[in-house]
Design an enzyme around this catalytic site. Structure first.
Site, PDB file in Angstrom:
ATOM      1  N   CYS A 176      -9.204   7.446 -10.173  1.00  0.00           N
ATOM      2  CA  CYS A 176      -8.810   6.215  -9.481  1.00  0.00           C
ATOM      3  C   CYS A 176      -9.988   5.800  -8.594  1.00  0.00           C
ATOM      4  O   CYS A 176     -11.131   6.133  -8.905  1.00  0.00           O
ATOM      5  CB  CYS A 176      -7.502   6.401  -8.709  1.00  0.00           C
TER       6      CYS A 176
HETATM    7  C1  RB5 Z   1      -6.819   1.237  -5.546  1.00  0.00           C
HETATM    8  O1  RB5 Z   1      -5.545   0.944  -6.011  1.00  0.00           O
HETATM    9  C2  RB5 Z   1      -6.822   2.598  -4.874  1.00  0.00           C
HETATM   10  O2  RB5 Z   1      -5.791   2.683  -3.946  1.00  0.00           O
HETATM   11  C3  RB5 Z   1      -6.633   3.715  -5.877  1.00  0.00           C
HETATM   12  O3  RB5 Z   1      -7.472   3.539  -6.977  1.00  0.00           O
HETATM   13  C4  RB5 Z   1      -6.915   5.093  -5.351  1.00  0.00           C
HETATM   14  O4  RB5 Z   1      -8.170   5.167  -4.745  1.00  0.00           O
HETATM   15  C5  RB5 Z   1      -5.883   5.720  -4.551  1.00  0.00           C
HETATM   16  O5  RB5 Z   1      -5.974   6.853  -4.095  1.00  0.00           O
END
Ligand code: RB5
Length: 152
Positions: free
Chosen positions: A66
């Site tokens: 993420c």
């Molecule tokens: C973006 O949605 C961000 O919140 C996600 O990719 C991540 O970093 C969460 O922990």
């Protein structure tokens, strides 16, 4: 070893880079692509989907990416019997398996560059649980997890 990978909208580029890298090494990797057809999918449901596939035994290990790797690790660790850690360096990625026997590595596209990410993933894949002094610690974690999920 069967490996699955997935990501949220913050990590589409890095997921493809790692997927292609491992495919190029003839590693058995599947892109779960949970977001396909689910345009508004958020990291909790994406990570949960991957963790359930590890829990069921469909895959042995997972890579979940993420923005930071943090949210993915948090949700994966909510699934009983599935363990994840966020790693952006080789030593942590090795210890994640050797010491902690975790099946899932998470990382953040907003944190790590592609070349280091590939090196970290390679080190993680080459690692195996060492047992020894780590075994009772991992066993205790599993016992406490049972207490947390099911009570005594
Ligand atoms: C973006 O949605 C961000 O919140 C996600 O990719 C991540 O970093 C969460 O922990």
């Amino acid at each position: 070893m069967r490996i699955c990978i997935d990501c949220d909208d913050a990590a589409v580029r890095l997921k493809k880079i790692i997927f292609d890298h491992l495919k190029g090494k003839n590693i058995d990797i599947t892109d779960l692509n949970y977001s396909e057809g689910r345009e508004n999918a958020l990291y909790p449901e994406i990570g949960y989907n991957l963790a359930k596939k590890i829990q069921s035994g469909e895959y042995d290990r997972g890579i979940c990416i993420c923005g930071t790797g943090l949210g993915m690790a948090m949700i994966v660790n909510k699934v009983e019997g599935v363990y994840a850690g966020t790693c952006h360096d080789v030593f942590s990625a090795q210890r994640l398996v050797k010491s902690n026997n975790a099946q899932v590595i998470t990382m953040g596209e907003r944190v790590i560059g592609p070349e280091l990410a590939k090196t970290v993933i390679d080190a993680w894949l080459e690692s195996e649980f060492a047992g020894g002094g780590s075994a009772p610690k991992v066993a205790q974690m599993h016992e406490l997890e049972k207490e947390s999920f099911h009570g005594r």
